[in-house]
Write a protein that holds these residues in place. Structure first.
Motif, PDB file in Angstrom:
ATOM      1  N   LYS A  48      65.233  58.048  52.713  1.00 43.75           N
ATOM      2  CA  LYS A  48      65.737  56.816  52.096  1.00 43.75           C
ATOM      3  C   LYS A  48      66.901  57.106  51.158  1.00 43.75           C
ATOM      4  CE  LYS A  48      61.659  53.842  52.237  1.00 43.75           C
ATOM      5  NZ  LYS A  48      60.855  52.868  51.469  1.00 43.75           N
ATOM      6  N   GLU A  68      64.379  48.745  54.518  1.00 44.17           N
ATOM      7  CA  GLU A  68      63.482  49.897  54.428  1.00 44.17           C
ATOM      8  C   GLU A  68      64.228  51.221  54.318  1.00 44.17           C
ATOM      9  OE1 GLU A  68      60.167  49.803  54.136  1.00 44.17           O
ATOM     10  OE2 GLU A  68      60.400  47.616  54.026  1.00 44.17           O
ATOM     11  N   GLU A  69      65.536  51.185  54.527  1.00 47.18           N
ATOM     12  CA  GLU A  69      66.316  52.429  54.490  1.00 47.18           C
ATOM     13  C   GLU A  69      66.738  52.820  53.078  1.00 47.18           C
ATOM     14  OE1 GLU A  69      66.753  54.236  57.099  1.00 47.18           O
ATOM     15  OE2 GLU A  69      66.147  52.829  58.661  1.00 47.18           O
ATOM     16  N   GLU A  71      65.851  52.784  48.758  1.00 50.66           N
ATOM     17  CA  GLU A  71      64.992  52.579  47.586  1.00 50.66           C
ATOM     18  C   GLU A  71      65.897  52.253  46.412  1.00 50.66           C
ATOM     19  OE1 GLU A  71      61.821  54.994  44.765  1.00 50.66           O
ATOM     20  OE2 GLU A  71      62.131  55.645  46.841  1.00 50.66           O
TER      21      GLU A  71
END
Length: 325
Positions: A48, A68-69, A71
């Motif tokens: 991430k 979702e890739e 943070e």
């Protein structure tokens, strides 16, 4: 999403000497207020992407595009005033540990200018407003030569902040570039739908009632886009306190023009607007508090106003309901 603390660092770190210098180094503001990304080049990331953002609007933007890739660590939470915000040591660690930093610019994060310049020497640092047409930026009355930073309340401008985020994330993780492009387009669509809904709601407010009075001048772009006269008790920045003369002058205006409602803001103490309401009533005026608007921050994550499109629609609903009644 975490609003405080450091990101566990597997990427770039600023040296101890630079860390000490962050608070006091004198660097030309133009590098932050008007520049684009930092001097550092991007490196491809495994796992991430660790992104650090400043305001809640930008946190939502990067989360929506990154999915979702990515943070995301947002430095400022709901209700925080970015004009006055000063970075903590934990914030500096989060900035230093990021794969990319995203900020607004236009002197919105004025207290963090030197820190952002320093971090930009080590880490890709993206001003999300870099693509906005200069001719559409409104002049700042508080800072000579600068622009009003509150561009997010015109959604036709805010959707232009998507591309710099897509480009930076794609550079860091090319294999996810198609995902970032797709999610960026989905977010643009949400913003465009919010704009269309706002136009429909505003159409129900008579033109002579389209006067928006708030705690500070955060809504000039909104007024420009939707045909509202905008007045704020304070200027574009909340650094200067409103004086008794400001309160009296605004109360006189409300009474003379029979303005039915004024608004408090989520990131500005409500006592200032309440003082204006009381002064107007002393003059025989009838002025209601039309509600609390999101101004320099959006709502808590998970709430209806916890995304930029959601916060925008909530604002428009409150404004149009109060002024049309």
């Amino acid at each position: 999403m975490s609003f405080t603390g450091a990101i566990s660092g597997r990427s770039r770190r600023v040296s101890g000497g630079v860390r000490v210098a962050l608070a006091g180094v004198a660097v030309a503001f133009v590098a932050v207020g008007c520049g684009g990304g930092g001097d550092a080049g991007a490196e491809e990331i495994e796992g991430k992407i660790q992104a650090t953002t400043t305001t809640t609007m930008i946190t939502d933007l990067v989360e929506q595009v990154g999915g979702e890739e990515v943070e995301v660590t947002g430095l400022m939470g709901s209700g925080v005033d970015p004009h006055l915000y000063e970075a903590s040591q934990g914030d500096i660690s989060a900035l230093q540990g990021a794969d990319a930093v995203f900020y607004s610019g236009l002197f919105l994060e004025g207290q963090m200018s030197d820190i952002l310049v320093q971090v930009g020497q080590q880490t890709p640092t993206v001003r999300v407003t870099e693509n906005l047409p200069q001719e559409r930026l409104l002049a700042s009355e508080d800072y000579e030569g600068q622009s009003d930073p509150h561009v997010w309340w015109d959604p036709t401008l805010w959707e232009m902040t998507v591309d710099p985020v897509v480009e930076q994330l794609s550079e860091l993780k090319p294999e996810a570039a198609e995902t970032f492009e797709r999610k960026g387009e989905e977010y643009r669509q949400q913003i465009q739908e919010a704009h269309a809904a706002a136009e429909e709601m505003v159409a129900g407010v008579p033109e002579d009632k389209r006067v928006l009075v708030t705690a500070h001048d955060a809504f000039n772009y909104f007024g420009e886009q939707y045909g509202f006269e905008v007045r704020g008790l304070q200027g574009l920045s909340t650094e200067a306190e409103a004086g008794a003369g400001d309160v009296r002058g605004l109360a006189d205006y409300l009474t003379e023009n029979e303005i039915p409602a004024i608004f408090v803001e989520s990131s500005v103490p409500r006592r200032n607007i309440e003082a204006v309401q009381a002064a107007a009533e002393d003059r025989g005026g009838e002025v209601e508090i039309g509600g609390e608007l999101y101004s320099d921050a959006i709502g808590e994550p998970g709430s209806p106003g916890g995304t930029y499109p959601g916060a925008f629609i909530e604002n428009v609903e409150k404004i149009t309901t109060a002024l049309a009644s």
